[in-house]
Design an enzyme around this catalytic site. Structure first.
Site, short mmCIF file in Angstrom:
data_model
loop_
_atom_site.label_atom_id
_atom_site.label_comp_id
_atom_site.label_asym_id
_atom_site.label_seq_id
_atom_site.Cartn_x
_atom_site.Cartn_y
_atom_site.Cartn_z
N THR A 1 0.85 -1.18 0.00
CA THR A 1 0.00 0.00 0.00
C THR A 1 0.89 1.23 0.00
O THR A 1 2.02 1.19 0.50
CB THR A 1 -0.96 -0.02 1.22
N GLU B 1 -4.41 -2.36 5.23
CA GLU B 1 -3.86 -2.82 6.52
C GLU B 1 -4.91 -3.52 7.37
O GLU B 1 -4.59 -4.10 8.40
CB GLU B 1 -3.31 -1.64 7.32
N LYS C 1 -7.10 10.23 -3.09
CA LYS C 1 -7.65 8.97 -3.58
C LYS C 1 -8.43 9.22 -4.86
O LYS C 1 -9.49 9.85 -4.85
CB LYS C 1 -8.54 8.32 -2.53
N TRP D 1 -4.40 5.39 -4.78
CA TRP D 1 -3.72 6.50 -4.12
C TRP D 1 -2.78 7.28 -5.03
O TRP D 1 -2.08 6.70 -5.85
CB TRP D 1 -2.89 5.99 -2.94
P1 AMP Z 1 -6.61 1.40 0.85
O1 AMP Z 1 -5.67 0.85 1.83
O2 AMP Z 1 -5.98 1.75 -0.45
O3 AMP Z 1 -7.79 0.52 0.70
O4 AMP Z 1 -7.13 2.78 1.41
C1 AMP Z 1 -7.71 2.91 2.66
C2 AMP Z 1 -8.14 4.33 2.87
O5 AMP Z 1 -9.11 4.69 1.88
C3 AMP Z 1 -8.81 4.63 4.19
O6 AMP Z 1 -7.90 4.82 5.23
C4 AMP Z 1 -9.57 5.90 3.83
O7 AMP Z 1 -8.72 7.02 3.83
C5 AMP Z 1 -10.02 5.64 2.41
N1 AMP Z 1 -11.36 5.04 2.41
C6 AMP Z 1 -11.70 3.75 2.28
N2 AMP Z 1 -13.04 3.60 2.32
C7 AMP Z 1 -13.56 4.84 2.51
C8 AMP Z 1 -14.88 5.34 2.66
N3 AMP Z 1 -15.95 4.56 2.59
N4 AMP Z 1 -15.03 6.67 2.86
C9 AMP Z 1 -13.96 7.49 2.92
N5 AMP Z 1 -12.69 7.07 2.78
C10 AMP Z 1 -12.49 5.76 2.57
#
Ligand code: AMP
Length: 541
Positions: free
Chosen positions: A185, A331, A438, A443
């Site tokens: 990640t 994570e 995002k 990312w």
């Molecule tokens: P990832 O590890 O790439 O899946 O990203 C995780 C991050 O995505 C989280 O810590 C949030 O910052 C963002 N994220 C995931 N789901 C949501 C959601 N439903 N609403 C807002 N942010 C989200």
């Protein structure tokens, strides 16, 4: 006194055994480049997993060795999920959308010995293979006849690899804490970080994600994960659907094509589908434009980024489809919370109910959440106090792969999200502390973009913030101060990023400022920049 119950390790292998015994006949429908409608069953897939495991043993795979995949959601990728993990290897799913330098770092950091790639990604492999010195064997996920001429040394097709291998494999009894898979990640700064899942964390996460107030999967359901299998295990659906015996529909390389998705959803009678907001917005626009309808879908699970209000409202009003908002992280395997109504929700008026449904939802058993201020003091769960969201639980990472230090502070993992939690447990994300953007569920590092901008000879200071975007949820905006006497046009600054970062990372626009606002600690205040440059000032980063 100890309990006297059996000590059965929670492993993906035991899950596979269960699925074989109970749901072997359930179907897996899958698209691949070669085949627009491949049909098989869990039992057939697991036989091929055994063939794959025999082939990998023949190649010399040892316990703990990493096997990389660069692949879309299809049945061969699923075979790798189970075959590699159950023989004691570690499946490393790699995101093909990353920039070559990141791919190089990730594959080398993980020391992947074998790499399995989708035929559509062969050009990437041809460009990159010399940068992967530890990879001993490349396998293309296709049949013998579909294998093209290629400069990749020793490239063979998947079907050739497993052909003639025994359909039985003496699966080892693994300790439940054995690593099963890994996924990198983006870090805010520095290199991507590897999250190493265990068999135990995977099984516990699978149990929780199927619960009625989570993804709510039943044996009679048909499930379509649009969310990629290279991104946090497709939110666990490739484990959860087989566990309950639901039919799985895998969209292969067509996941980003709304027309193909609608055709698949209707022909395969999909009940539940999962994806990021960008995917569902594309689908909504396609439905509106084409006049088509989804005939069977009852639940669209949206996560990875905040669910836009209009999307939730429009799907319900125009198509009678309920959108369920979920939150998680790589994570966290990734499930952290899901929005399902409580008994109290029925008493809310329409406006309050919608506001509740737009929150990121409640944590299932297995995820503990808390909010703290910057000094680590816990904040009340009153729906008003906003603080750092921290989590802990058996499927939350405690350390990154090959990292010296723990990823935890006082036993908690800081998510980098800023949120409130109300007295019923509904968590609402309002911002993030991590300097990331995002876009379309993936990312973009603000800091990396700022570093590139700062190498331009005319730039004295640069900051990148997220601006809200209808299709991609967020897009990067570059704000620069120029050196005294220097000049640069916006187009020139945008062109500066070409070839230095992935094309989809390049900022959408540039704004010029005489100076950037700073916080008391001397950091650029992104909050102030957002207030200054974004109408409403709401977007994170
Ligand atoms: P990832 O590890 O790439 O899946 O990203 C995780 C991050 O995505 C989280 O810590 C949030 O910052 C963002 N994220 C995931 N789901 C949501 C959601 N439903 N609403 C807002 N942010 C989200």
């Amino acid at each position: 006194m100890k309990g006297l119950m059996m000590d059965c390790p929670l492993t993906v292998t035991s899950l596979m055994r269960h699925v074989n015994a109970q749901h072997g006949a359930s179907e897996v429908y899958s698209l691949t480049v070669e085949n627009p409608a491949h049909r098989s069953t869990y039992a057939e897939i697991f036989k091929r997993c055994a063939q794959l495991a025999n082939a990998l043993r023949r190649l010399g795979l040892n316990r703990g060795d990493r096997v990389a995949t660069l692949a879309w959601n299809d049945y061969r990728h699923m075979e790798l999920y189970y075959g590699v993990s159950c023989m004691g290897g570690v499946l490393h799913t790699v995101n093909p959308r990353l920039f070559p330098e990141q791919l190089q770092y990730i594959v080398n950091h993980a020391e992947d010995r074998y790499l399995f790639a989708d035929p559509l990604l062969l050009p990437l492999l041809e460009k990159m293979h010399e940068a992967f010195p530890a990879v001993e064997r490349y396998v293309l996920l296709c049949g013998k006849d579909a294998l093209p001429e290629s400069s990749v040394p020793g490239l063979i097709s998947y079907e050739e690899l497993i052909e003639g291998e025994d359909e039985r494999y003496d699966w080892p009894e693994l300790d439940e804490n054995t690593a099963s898979s890994m996924c990198y990640t983006s870090g805010t700064t520095g290199n991507p970080k590897g999250v190493l899942y265990s068999h135990r964390s995977t099984v516990l996460h699978t149990y929780a994600s199927g619960l009625s107030d989570a993804i709510n999967l039943r044996s009679a359901d048909v499930v379509l994960p649009v969310v990629p299998m290279f991104h946090a295990n497709a939110w666990g659906v490739v484990y959860c659907a087989p566990m309950v015996g639901a039919k799985l529909v895998l969209p292969g390389p067509r996941a980003g094509d709304p027309e193909a998705l609608v055709a698949m959803m209707n022909s395969e009678r999909v009940d539940v589908a999962l994806g990021v907001p960008t995917v569902w917005l594309g689908l909504l626009n396609y439905l509106d434009a084409s006049g088509r309808r989804l005939e069977t879908v009852r639940n669209l699970v949206v996560g990875g980024a905040a669910c836009p209000r209009s999307m939730m409202v429009d799907f319900q009003a125009r198509y009678g489809i309920s959108v369920c908002h979920a939150w998680g992280m790589t994570e966290m395997s990734p499930l952290g919370s899901v929005n399902a109504p409580t008994a109290g929700s029925a008493k809310l008026d329409d406006k309050a109910l919608l506001a509740q449904r737009l929150t990121q939802g409640r944590a299932p058993y297995g995820v503990e959440m808390r909010l703290t201020d910057d000094d680590g003091n816990e904040l009340p769960r009153d729906g008003k106090a906003v603080g750092r969201l921290q989590v802990r639980g058996p499927w939350v990472a405690r350390r990154y792969y090959r990292a010296e230090e723990s990823a935890l502070k006082d036993g908690w993992f800081d998510t980098g999200d800023v949120a409130s939690i109300d007295s019923n447990g509904f968590m609402n994300i309002t911002d993030r502390t991590k300097d990331l953007i995002k876009s379309g569920g993936e990312w973009i590092s603000s800091i990396e973009l700022e570093d590139v901008a700062m190498t331009h000879p005319a730039v004295s200071e640069a900051a990148v913030i997220a601006t809200p975007h209808e299709k991609w949820t967020e897009r990067p905006l570059l704000i620069v101060c120029l050196k005294e006497g220097a000049s640069a046009e916006a187009d020139e600054l945008i062109a500066w990023f070409e070839g230095k970062v992935a094309r989809w990372w390049i900022p959408d626009g540039v704004r010029f400022a005489d100076e950037l606002p700073h916080t008391a600690t001397g950091k650029v205040s992104k909050l102030k920049l957002r207030e200054q440059f974004i109408a409403g000032g709401a977007a994170a980063s």
